[in-house]
Design a protein around this motif. Structure first.
Motif, PDB file in Angstrom:
ATOM      1  N   GLY A   2       1.000  -1.216   0.019  1.00 50.06           N
ATOM      2  CA  GLY A   2      -0.018   0.090  -0.160  1.00 50.06           C
ATOM      3  C   GLY A   2       0.896   1.414  -0.108  1.00 50.06           C
ATOM      4  N   SER A   3       0.258   2.565  -0.344  1.00 51.52           N
ATOM      5  CA  SER A   3       0.950   3.472  -0.367  1.00 51.52           C
ATOM      6  C   SER A   3       1.610   3.940   1.000  1.00 51.52           C
ATOM      7  CB  SER A   3      -0.211   4.760  -0.760  1.00 51.52           C
ATOM      8  OG  SER A   3      -1.094   5.014   0.145  1.00 51.52           O
ATOM      9  N   THR A   4       1.148   3.826   2.110  1.00 51.21           N
ATOM     10  CA  THR A   4       1.545   4.297   3.583  1.00 51.21           C
ATOM     11  C   THR A   4       2.767   3.216   3.542  1.00 51.21           C
ATOM     12  OG1 THR A   4      -0.494   4.763   4.365  1.00 51.21           O
ATOM     13  CG2 THR A   4       1.137   4.253   5.721  1.00 51.21           C
ATOM     14  N   SER A   5       2.931   1.925   3.517  1.00 53.16           N
ATOM     15  CA  SER A   5       3.924   0.951   3.556  1.00 53.16           C
ATOM     16  C   SER A   5       4.777   1.487   2.650  1.00 53.16           C
ATOM     17  CB  SER A   5       3.399  -0.319   3.514  1.00 53.16           C
ATOM     18  OG  SER A   5       3.011  -0.696   2.272  1.00 53.16           O
ATOM     19  N   ASP A   6       4.686   1.944   1.641  1.00 48.18           N
ATOM     20  CA  ASP A   6       5.750   2.339   0.419  1.00 48.18           C
ATOM     21  C   ASP A   6       6.405   3.384   1.103  1.00 48.18           C
ATOM     22  OD1 ASP A   6       5.442   0.490  -1.736  1.00 48.18           O
ATOM     23  OD2 ASP A   6       3.937   1.621  -2.596  1.00 48.18           O
ATOM     24  N   LYS A   7       5.561   4.566   1.702  1.00 48.51           N
ATOM     25  CA  LYS A   7       6.144   5.584   2.251  1.00 48.51           C
ATOM     26  C   LYS A   7       7.120   5.351   3.472  1.00 48.51           C
ATOM     27  CE  LYS A   7       2.343   8.031   1.705  1.00 48.51           C
ATOM     28  NZ  LYS A   7       1.280   8.996   1.614  1.00 48.51           N
ATOM     29  N   ILE A   8       6.652   4.335   4.174  1.00 49.33           N
ATOM     30  CA  ILE A   8       7.447   4.035   5.414  1.00 49.33           C
ATOM     31  C   ILE A   8       8.504   3.351   5.169  1.00 49.33           C
ATOM     32  CG2 ILE A   8       7.274   2.466   7.625  1.00 49.33           C
ATOM     33  CD1 ILE A   8       4.219   3.134   7.871  1.00 49.33           C
ATOM     34  N   SER A   9       8.536   2.550   4.317  1.00 51.38           N
ATOM     35  CA  SER A   9       9.710   1.660   3.802  1.00 51.38           C
ATOM     36  C   SER A   9      10.790   2.633   3.138  1.00 51.38           C
ATOM     37  CB  SER A   9       9.527   0.407   2.619  1.00 51.38           C
ATOM     38  OG  SER A   9       8.634  -0.466   3.583  1.00 51.38           O
ATOM     39  N   GLY A  10      10.129   3.335   2.222  1.00 50.62           N
ATOM     40  CA  GLY A  10      11.067   4.382   1.504  1.00 50.62           C
ATOM     41  C   GLY A  10      11.995   5.126   2.446  1.00 50.62           C
ATOM     42  N   LYS A  11      10.965   5.699   3.686  1.00 50.16           N
ATOM     43  CA  LYS A  11      11.880   6.664   4.473  1.00 50.16           C
ATOM     44  C   LYS A  11      12.785   5.741   5.377  1.00 50.16           C
ATOM     45  CE  LYS A  11      10.457  10.788   4.042  1.00 50.16           C
ATOM     46  NZ  LYS A  11      11.091  11.739   3.656  1.00 50.16           N
ATOM     47  N   ALA A  12      12.536   4.563   5.784  1.00 49.60           N
ATOM     48  CA  ALA A  12      13.418   3.580   6.421  1.00 49.60           C
ATOM     49  C   ALA A  12      14.840   3.476   5.488  1.00 49.60           C
ATOM     50  CB  ALA A  12      12.994   2.651   6.687  1.00 49.60           C
ATOM     51  N   ASN A  13      14.528   3.394   4.267  1.00 50.22           N
ATOM     52  CA  ASN A  13      15.677   3.080   3.318  1.00 50.22           C
ATOM     53  C   ASN A  13      16.596   4.477   3.162  1.00 50.22           C
ATOM     54  OD1 ASN A  13      16.037   0.248   2.519  1.00 50.22           O
ATOM     55  ND2 ASN A  13      14.145   0.436   1.371  1.00 50.22           N
ATOM     56  N   GLU A  14      15.717   5.512   3.291  1.00 51.91           N
ATOM     57  CA  GLU A  14      16.520   6.688   3.086  1.00 51.91           C
ATOM     58  C   GLU A  14      17.319   7.148   4.199  1.00 51.91           C
ATOM     59  OE1 GLU A  14      14.514  10.418   1.956  1.00 51.91           O
ATOM     60  OE2 GLU A  14      12.989   9.276   1.239  1.00 51.91           O
ATOM     61  N   ILE A  15      16.950   6.786   5.672  1.00 48.14           N
ATOM     62  CA  ILE A  15      17.610   7.017   6.816  1.00 48.14           C
ATOM     63  C   ILE A  15      18.855   5.944   6.629  1.00 48.14           C
ATOM     64  CG2 ILE A  15      17.492   6.489   9.147  1.00 48.14           C
ATOM     65  CD1 ILE A  15      14.647   7.785   8.983  1.00 48.14           C
ATOM     66  N   ALA A  16      18.597   4.660   6.476  1.00 49.82           N
ATOM     67  CA  ALA A  16      19.615   3.568   6.487  1.00 49.82           C
ATOM     68  C   ALA A  16      20.666   4.051   5.555  1.00 49.82           C
ATOM     69  CB  ALA A  16      19.042   2.099   6.152  1.00 49.82           C
TER      70      ALA A  16
END
Length: 63
Positions: A2-16
């Motif tokens: 879903g869009s929310t999980s995409d955004k959360i995973s994306g932010k996590a990858n950006e931070i990592a």
């Protein structure tokens, strides 16, 4: 995904990715920096995908 999980995973990858870049820079490990660049870019793509999904859902809901 879903869009929310995409955004959360994306932010996590950006931070990592940013963390890997910082560690690579501090240790002069160019390979680690490059991996961080790639992971951050992947995260930005995931966030963008989530935003597009939100817009498409909004457009469909208005029909």
């Amino acid at each position: 995904m879903g869009s929310t999980s995409d955004k959360i995973s994306g932010k996590a990858n950006e931070i990592a990715g940013k963390t890997k870049q910082a560690v690579g820079k501090a240790t002069d490990d160019r390979d680690m920096q490059a991996k961080g660049d790639v992971q951050e870019a992947k995260g930005k793509g995931q966030v963008a995908t989530g935003k597009v999904k939100d817009k498409l859902k909004g457009a469909v809901d208005r029909l």
